[in-house]
Scaffold this motif. Sequence first.
Motif, PDB file in Angstrom:
ATOM      1  N   ASP A 183       0.856  -1.187   0.000  1.00  0.00           N
ATOM      2  CA  ASP A 183       0.000   0.000   0.000  1.00  0.00           C
ATOM      3  C   ASP A 183       0.888   1.231   0.000  1.00  0.00           C
ATOM      4  O   ASP A 183       1.651   1.466   0.955  1.00  0.00           O
ATOM      5  CB  ASP A 183      -0.923   0.020   1.222  1.00  0.00           C
ATOM      6  CG  ASP A 183      -2.199  -0.774   1.001  1.00  0.00           C
ATOM      7  OD1 ASP A 183      -2.446  -1.169  -0.147  1.00  0.00           O
ATOM      8  OD2 ASP A 183      -2.947  -0.989   1.981  1.00  0.00           O
ATOM      9  N   LEU A 184       0.791   2.023  -1.066  1.00  0.00           N
ATOM     10  CA  LEU A 184       1.552   3.266  -1.175  1.00  0.00           C
ATOM     11  C   LEU A 184       0.648   4.422  -0.779  1.00  0.00           C
ATOM     12  O   LEU A 184      -0.411   4.618  -1.378  1.00  0.00           O
ATOM     13  CB  LEU A 184       2.070   3.460  -2.597  1.00  0.00           C
ATOM     14  CG  LEU A 184       2.729   2.258  -3.285  1.00  0.00           C
ATOM     15  CD1 LEU A 184       3.116   2.625  -4.708  1.00  0.00           C
ATOM     16  CD2 LEU A 184       3.922   1.771  -2.493  1.00  0.00           C
ATOM     17  N   THR A 185       1.052   5.193   0.217  1.00  0.00           N
ATOM     18  CA  THR A 185       0.247   6.320   0.681  1.00  0.00           C
ATOM     19  C   THR A 185       0.919   7.618   0.260  1.00  0.00           C
ATOM     20  O   THR A 185       2.042   7.918   0.683  1.00  0.00           O
ATOM     21  CB  THR A 185       0.085   6.293   2.209  1.00  0.00           C
ATOM     22  OG1 THR A 185      -0.526   5.058   2.602  1.00  0.00           O
ATOM     23  CG2 THR A 185      -0.801   7.448   2.672  1.00  0.00           C
ATOM     24  N   TYR A 186       0.223   8.389  -0.579  1.00  0.00           N
ATOM     25  CA  TYR A 186       0.718   9.667  -1.077  1.00  0.00           C
ATOM     26  C   TYR A 186      -0.105  10.817  -0.494  1.00  0.00           C
ATOM     27  O   TYR A 186      -1.315  10.678  -0.265  1.00  0.00           O
ATOM     28  CB  TYR A 186       0.608   9.751  -2.604  1.00  0.00           C
ATOM     29  CG  TYR A 186       1.553   8.865  -3.375  1.00  0.00           C
ATOM     30  CD1 TYR A 186       2.795   9.341  -3.811  1.00  0.00           C
ATOM     31  CD2 TYR A 186       1.204   7.559  -3.700  1.00  0.00           C
ATOM     32  CE1 TYR A 186       3.654   8.543  -4.543  1.00  0.00           C
ATOM     33  CE2 TYR A 186       2.062   6.742  -4.438  1.00  0.00           C
ATOM     34  CZ  TYR A 186       3.280   7.231  -4.846  1.00  0.00           C
ATOM     35  OH  TYR A 186       4.128   6.439  -5.571  1.00  0.00           O
ATOM     36  N   GLN A 187       0.548  11.925  -0.280  1.00  0.00           N
ATOM     37  CA  GLN A 187      -0.140  13.190  -0.012  1.00  0.00           C
ATOM     38  C   GLN A 187      -0.060  14.008  -1.293  1.00  0.00           C
ATOM     39  O   GLN A 187       1.046  14.333  -1.755  1.00  0.00           O
ATOM     40  CB  GLN A 187       0.524  13.939   1.144  1.00  0.00           C
ATOM     41  CG  GLN A 187      -0.194  15.233   1.530  1.00  0.00           C
ATOM     42  CD  GLN A 187       0.508  15.932   2.676  1.00  0.00           C
ATOM     43  OE1 GLN A 187       1.740  15.971   2.741  1.00  0.00           O
ATOM     44  NE2 GLN A 187      -0.254  16.478   3.597  1.00  0.00           N
ATOM     45  N   VAL A 188      -1.210  14.332  -1.871  1.00  0.00           N
ATOM     46  CA  VAL A 188      -1.230  15.018  -3.164  1.00  0.00           C
ATOM     47  C   VAL A 188      -2.088  16.272  -3.075  1.00  0.00           C
ATOM     48  O   VAL A 188      -2.993  16.371  -2.240  1.00  0.00           O
ATOM     49  CB  VAL A 188      -1.778  14.088  -4.278  1.00  0.00           C
ATOM     50  CG1 VAL A 188      -0.927  12.828  -4.386  1.00  0.00           C
ATOM     51  CG2 VAL A 188      -3.229  13.723  -4.028  1.00  0.00           C
ATOM     52  N   VAL A 189      -1.784  17.223  -3.908  1.00  0.00           N
ATOM     53  CA  VAL A 189      -2.607  18.417  -4.094  1.00  0.00           C
ATOM     54  C   VAL A 189      -3.086  18.401  -5.537  1.00  0.00           C
ATOM     55  O   VAL A 189      -2.288  18.572  -6.466  1.00  0.00           O
ATOM     56  CB  VAL A 189      -1.825  19.709  -3.798  1.00  0.00           C
ATOM     57  CG1 VAL A 189      -2.702  20.925  -4.062  1.00  0.00           C
ATOM     58  CG2 VAL A 189      -1.326  19.713  -2.365  1.00  0.00           C
ATOM     59  N   MET A 190      -4.377  18.183  -5.723  1.00  0.00           N
ATOM     60  CA  MET A 190      -4.928  18.031  -7.056  1.00  0.00           C
ATOM     61  C   MET A 190      -4.921  19.349  -7.815  1.00  0.00           C
ATOM     62  O   MET A 190      -5.095  20.420  -7.233  1.00  0.00           O
ATOM     63  CB  MET A 190      -6.357  17.501  -6.970  1.00  0.00           C
ATOM     64  CG  MET A 190      -6.503  16.149  -6.276  1.00  0.00           C
ATOM     65  SD  MET A 190      -5.703  14.810  -7.176  1.00  0.00           S
ATOM     66  CE  MET A 190      -6.691  14.802  -8.685  1.00  0.00           C
ATOM     67  N   LYS A 191      -4.711  19.262  -9.129  1.00  0.00           N
ATOM     68  CA  LYS A 191      -4.860  20.432  -9.976  1.00  0.00           C
ATOM     69  C   LYS A 191      -6.341  20.774 -10.127  1.00  0.00           C
ATOM     70  O   LYS A 191      -7.214  19.909 -10.000  1.00  0.00           O
ATOM     71  CB  LYS A 191      -4.262  20.166 -11.354  1.00  0.00           C
ATOM     72  CG  LYS A 191      -2.745  20.033 -11.361  1.00  0.00           C
ATOM     73  CD  LYS A 191      -2.232  19.823 -12.778  1.00  0.00           C
ATOM     74  CE  LYS A 191      -0.706  19.732 -12.794  1.00  0.00           C
ATOM     75  NZ  LYS A 191      -0.183  19.509 -14.170  1.00  0.00           N
ATOM     76  N   LYS A 192      -6.617  22.038 -10.378  1.00  0.00           N
ATOM     77  CA  LYS A 192      -7.999  22.465 -10.574  1.00  0.00           C
ATOM     78  C   LYS A 192      -8.522  21.993 -11.935  1.00  0.00           C
ATOM     79  O   LYS A 192      -7.775  21.907 -12.904  1.00  0.00           O
ATOM     80  CB  LYS A 192      -8.101  23.988 -10.473  1.00  0.00           C
ATOM     81  CG  LYS A 192      -7.758  24.540  -9.090  1.00  0.00           C
ATOM     82  CD  LYS A 192      -7.911  26.043  -9.051  1.00  0.00           C
ATOM     83  CE  LYS A 192      -7.595  26.586  -7.658  1.00  0.00           C
ATOM     84  NZ  LYS A 192      -7.728  28.067  -7.599  1.00  0.00           N
ATOM     85  N   ASN A 193      -9.805  21.697 -11.934  1.00  0.00           N
ATOM     86  CA  ASN A 193     -10.522  21.329 -13.164  1.00  0.00           C
ATOM     87  C   ASN A 193      -9.966  20.065 -13.822  1.00  0.00           C
ATOM     88  O   ASN A 193      -9.958  19.940 -15.047  1.00  0.00           O
ATOM     89  CB  ASN A 193     -10.491  22.492 -14.175  1.00  0.00           C
ATOM     90  CG  ASN A 193     -11.084  23.765 -13.605  1.00  0.00           C
ATOM     91  OD1 ASN A 193     -12.077  23.727 -12.889  1.00  0.00           O
ATOM     92  ND2 ASN A 193     -10.468  24.893 -13.913  1.00  0.00           N
ATOM     93  N   VAL A 194      -9.479  19.124 -13.007  1.00  0.00           N
ATOM     94  CA  VAL A 194      -9.079  17.828 -13.544  1.00  0.00           C
ATOM     95  C   VAL A 194     -10.097  16.784 -13.106  1.00  0.00           C
ATOM     96  O   VAL A 194     -10.764  16.934 -12.082  1.00  0.00           O
ATOM     97  CB  VAL A 194      -7.664  17.418 -13.069  1.00  0.00           C
ATOM     98  CG1 VAL A 194      -6.623  18.391 -13.571  1.00  0.00           C
ATOM     99  CG2 VAL A 194      -7.609  17.289 -11.553  1.00  0.00           C
ATOM    100  N   SER A 195     -10.212  15.744 -13.883  1.00  0.00           N
ATOM    101  CA  SER A 195     -11.173  14.683 -13.585  1.00  0.00           C
ATOM    102  C   SER A 195     -10.534  13.648 -12.668  1.00  0.00           C
ATOM    103  O   SER A 195      -9.529  13.019 -13.041  1.00  0.00           O
ATOM    104  CB  SER A 195     -11.647  14.015 -14.881  1.00  0.00           C
ATOM    105  OG  SER A 195     -12.425  12.871 -14.602  1.00  0.00           O
ATOM    106  N   GLU A 196     -11.108  13.488 -11.480  1.00  0.00           N
ATOM    107  CA  GLU A 196     -10.595  12.490 -10.551  1.00  0.00           C
ATOM    108  C   GLU A 196     -10.799  11.082 -11.114  1.00  0.00           C
ATOM    109  O   GLU A 196      -9.975  10.193 -10.877  1.00  0.00           O
ATOM    110  CB  GLU A 196     -11.275  12.625  -9.194  1.00  0.00           C
ATOM    111  CG  GLU A 196     -10.894  13.900  -8.441  1.00  0.00           C
ATOM    112  CD  GLU A 196     -11.477  13.942  -7.046  1.00  0.00           C
ATOM    113  OE1 GLU A 196     -12.223  12.988  -6.683  1.00  0.00           O
ATOM    114  OE2 GLU A 196     -11.192  14.902  -6.308  1.00  0.00           O
TER     115      GLU A 196
END
Length: 223
Positions: A183-196
Amino acid sequence: MLNSILYEGVSSVDFVSILICTGVSIVLGLIIAFTHKFTSRGSKNFLITIAILPMLVETIIFMVNGNLGTSVAIMGAFSLVRFRSLPGSSKEILSVFLAMTIGLATGMGHIWFASLITIFSCILMFVLTKINLFEENRMEKMLVITVPEDLDYTTMFDSSLEKYTENYKLLKVKTVNMGSLFDLTYQVVMKKNVSEKEFIDELRIKNGNLKIILSHPLEGSEL
């Protein structure tokens, strides 16, 4: 205003003073419980505990009343309660400490001081909860990717993470299923207006369609 209603140096307390301090403890405990209910999530049992806790602490202070032996016995009892309790969220710990502080104040007869601290603390909790002063970044997410043990994960997901996130950081790697998976656990900050969904679909292709979790960081979590 900050003077105690109890007589200093007197080993016994009259019944009227006990009733006044107990009544104030119950009222202030209810105020703290209602404030916690409207500013955070709390179970009914926890709210009942917060409402009654000031009265119990106040009773303990009355029972101690300068007796060293009783003080040591009560300290031991509180130590036992500590190991029978589960840790809660930071907001729950704050409410417990506030309730205990009010119980200590009313137990020493400082009912006006206890009332002032309760009102000030509850107003501060309510205001800080409603405003966005300490609001978390809603684009910050926790990403958990499950990969097979034979997959070289060090750079496998970098292209997808750079495409859909502003920045990312691998926080921890955990073995699961008796070491056959990671299990790889990342902390990410998503870009705006991208499709999850597109982001997750692209990751699924790379990890063999194993489990992927994309969620907001849990309150109080320290990974």
